[in-house]
Scaffold this motif. Structure first.
Motif, mmCIF file in Angstrom:
data_model
loop_
_atom_site.group_PDB
_atom_site.id
_atom_site.type_symbol
_atom_site.label_atom_id
_atom_site.label_comp_id
_atom_site.label_asym_id
_atom_site.label_seq_id
_atom_site.Cartn_x
_atom_site.Cartn_y
_atom_site.Cartn_z
ATOM 1 N N ASP A 52 -4.525 1.824 -8.206
ATOM 2 C CA ASP A 52 -3.890 1.078 -8.459
ATOM 3 C C ASP A 52 -4.595 -0.164 -9.090
ATOM 4 O OD1 ASP A 52 -2.608 -1.326 -10.884
ATOM 5 O OD2 ASP A 52 -0.424 -0.627 -9.935
ATOM 6 N N CYS A 53 -4.620 -0.829 -8.115
ATOM 7 C CA CYS A 53 -5.000 -2.335 -7.651
ATOM 8 C C CYS A 53 -6.543 -2.132 -6.991
ATOM 9 C CB CYS A 53 -4.442 -3.540 -6.742
ATOM 10 S SG CYS A 53 -4.312 -3.019 -5.587
ATOM 11 N N GLN A 54 -7.134 -1.062 -6.797
ATOM 12 C CA GLN A 54 -8.618 -1.324 -6.239
ATOM 13 C C GLN A 54 -9.156 -2.680 -5.187
ATOM 14 O OE1 GLN A 54 -11.353 0.616 -8.304
ATOM 15 N NE2 GLN A 54 -9.488 1.971 -9.294
ATOM 16 N N GLN A 55 -7.898 -3.379 -4.667
ATOM 17 C CA GLN A 55 -8.307 -4.408 -3.881
ATOM 18 C C GLN A 55 -7.769 -4.227 -2.598
ATOM 19 O OE1 GLN A 55 -7.316 -7.347 -6.252
ATOM 20 N NE2 GLN A 55 -9.734 -7.538 -7.540
ATOM 21 N N TRP A 57 -4.269 -3.720 -1.513
ATOM 22 C CA TRP A 57 -3.085 -4.648 -1.773
ATOM 23 C C TRP A 57 -1.943 -3.244 -2.080
ATOM 24 C CZ3 TRP A 57 -1.495 -9.263 -0.943
ATOM 25 C CH2 TRP A 57 -0.651 -9.693 -1.876
ATOM 26 N N CYS A 58 -2.053 -2.879 -3.187
ATOM 27 C CA CYS A 58 -0.771 -2.285 -3.426
ATOM 28 C C CYS A 58 -0.225 -1.193 -3.263
ATOM 29 C CB CYS A 58 -0.590 -1.465 -4.983
ATOM 30 S SG CYS A 58 -2.475 -0.627 -5.579
ATOM 31 N N THR A 60 -0.475 1.815 -3.620
ATOM 32 C CA THR A 60 -0.847 3.052 -3.932
ATOM 33 C C THR A 60 -1.418 4.377 -3.696
ATOM 34 O OG1 THR A 60 -0.676 2.477 -6.079
ATOM 35 C CG2 THR A 60 -0.477 4.116 -6.861
ATOM 36 N N ARG A 76 -7.139 -6.537 0.988
ATOM 37 C CA ARG A 76 -6.613 -7.592 0.663
ATOM 38 C C ARG A 76 -5.173 -7.565 2.098
ATOM 39 N NH1 ARG A 76 -7.083 -11.345 -3.191
ATOM 40 N NH2 ARG A 76 -5.717 -12.621 -1.276
ATOM 41 N N ARG A 77 -4.648 -6.487 2.219
ATOM 42 C CA ARG A 77 -3.404 -6.282 2.947
ATOM 43 C C ARG A 77 -2.986 -5.244 3.611
ATOM 44 N NH1 ARG A 77 1.998 -7.771 -0.787
ATOM 45 N NH2 ARG A 77 1.743 -5.349 -1.914
ATOM 46 N N PRO A 119 5.833 -5.777 3.351
ATOM 47 C CA PRO A 119 5.719 -5.229 2.336
ATOM 48 C C PRO A 119 4.414 -4.554 1.825
ATOM 49 C CG PRO A 119 4.300 -7.658 2.460
ATOM 50 C CD PRO A 119 5.150 -6.609 3.983
ATOM 51 N N PRO A 120 4.166 -3.303 0.209
ATOM 52 C CA PRO A 120 5.742 -3.995 -0.050
ATOM 53 C C PRO A 120 6.686 -3.570 0.299
ATOM 54 C CG PRO A 120 4.136 -1.910 -1.436
ATOM 55 C CD PRO A 120 4.219 -2.490 0.116
#
Ligand code: FES
Ligand code: FE2
Ligand code: FE2
Lengths: 127, 219
Positions: A52-55, A57-58, A60, A76-77, A119-120
């Motif tokens: 999804d985000c490709q950063q 973070w998410c 996925t 990022r996370r 998170p998440p």
């Protein structure tokens, strides 16, 4: 398969049997340069892995590193605990050795994050 | 002649209000409405956090009135994206998290924080804060949004025209936003002319594609 002059590594992707992808149960192998993400390389090789985000973070795109070494310079996370548990975010992960990964590990990684109160994690699992 | 697809919604009895044909028709077409709506909550979580973070980013573009205006358009349009999709979450029998922290934690895109550390008194240390760094945060936030709404388009294409319509409208605006920040960052950082091909909105945050279905005129 060893490191070539342009720092390209062989990455092996194992798609679990229970995954909803067309490639479920298959194993794919492709070359990934040290500046390329595993997700981008897989998609260019015709394997449309989930993201999804490709950063970074998410989560996925979560995967599990079975063998080898990857780095996450732009995630990022993502932290050392994630890394030590063997989880990888392939959208930002770049190889530093020939590597093997089991992909489509979102549910497992989400549970791991929740168990560690990060998170998440619980924001997605609480109900 | 028999259709390939059953256009009935056989799983819902006449008069049954415990189920929604609006959700069952999506399931019949192979998309899990529960999974979709959870993804929508993540996506509008990102629209909402971005709306918040852009408030901060825009005011730190001190003295750059043109950049502020563009950022304001992007900011207000993210709010419009949130507003557009909230009703869809409820139609699919989901709900917004009661705790805003949960909403932010599950946002599908990163926090678009002001790219500077805090100073000793708890404010932003703005000494080394560069305009180009703020523009880069804005650009990457737009890129995340493009990926998210593209994913939702993929998920709903051919199965859920209502959500698809919303997602593709939002995607149109996110692509505008990316183009704006590519233009501004190219000029600011690289002194390069890289035109977006458009201009600021007519009114701040016009949202030409996504204000088709506002809750009321305030949204
Ligand atoms: S796609 Fe979001 S973390 Fe990889
Ligand atoms: Fe948006
Ligand atoms: Fe945007």
């Amino acid at each position: 398969m060893t490191q070539s002059s342009d720092d390209t590594w062989t990455v092996t992707i194992v798609v679990p049997e229970e995954s909803s992808l067309d490639e479920a149960g298959e194993t794919h192998e492709f070359a990934v340069s040290e500046n390329e993400t595993i997700l981008a390389a897989a998609r260019s090789a015709g394997v449309w892995l989930t993201a999804d985000c490709q950063q970074g973070w998410c989560i996925t795109c979560a995967a599990r590193l079975v063998d080898g070494d990857v780095v996450h310079p732009n995630a990022r996370r993502y932290d050392t605990e994630d890394r030590e548990a063997g989880y990888v975010l392939i959208c930002t992960a770049k190889p530093r050795a020939d590597s093997t990964l089991v992909v489509e590990q979102y549910d497992e990684f989400l549970e791991f994050r929740a168990a560690n109160n990060k998170p998440p994690g619980n924001s997605k699992l609480s109900d | 002649m028999a259709n390939e697809k059953e256009h009935g919604s056989g799983s819902v009895e006449p008069g049954d209000t415990s189920k929604r044909v609006g959700a069952e028709v999506i399931r019949e077409r192979g998309v899990d409405p529960e999974e979709l709506r959870e993804k929508l909550i993540d996506a509008i979580g990102a629209e909402f956090t971005t709306y918040y973070y852009y408030t901060n980013l825009r005011m730190h573009l001190a003295g750059e009135e043109d950049y502020k205006e563009i950022t304001e358009d992007a900011r207000l349009e993210d709010r419009a994206h949130f507003e557009l999709v909230v009703p869809r979450v409820y139609e699919l029998e989901g709900s917004l998290p009661n705790d805003i922290r949960d909403f932010a934690d599950r946002a599908s895109c990163p926090d678009a924080e002001v790219p500077t550390p805090m100073d000793d008194s708890g404010g932003f240390d703005t000494e080394d804060l560069a305009v180009e760094d703020i523009l880069e945060v804005l650009l990457e936030a737009e890129r995340c949004a493009i990926r998210t709404w593209s994913e939702i388009c993929d998920m709903t294409r051919g199965a859920d025209p209502r959500t698809y319509d919303m997602a593709q409208r939002i995607l149109n605006e996110e692509m505008d936003h990316e183009a704006w920040f590519i233009e501004l960052l190219s000029k600011e950082r690289d002194d390069e002319i890289n035109p977006a091909g458009h201009f600021a909105r007519g009114e701040p945050g016009d949202a030409p594609y996504t204000k088709n279905n506002p809750f009321n005129d305030s949204a």
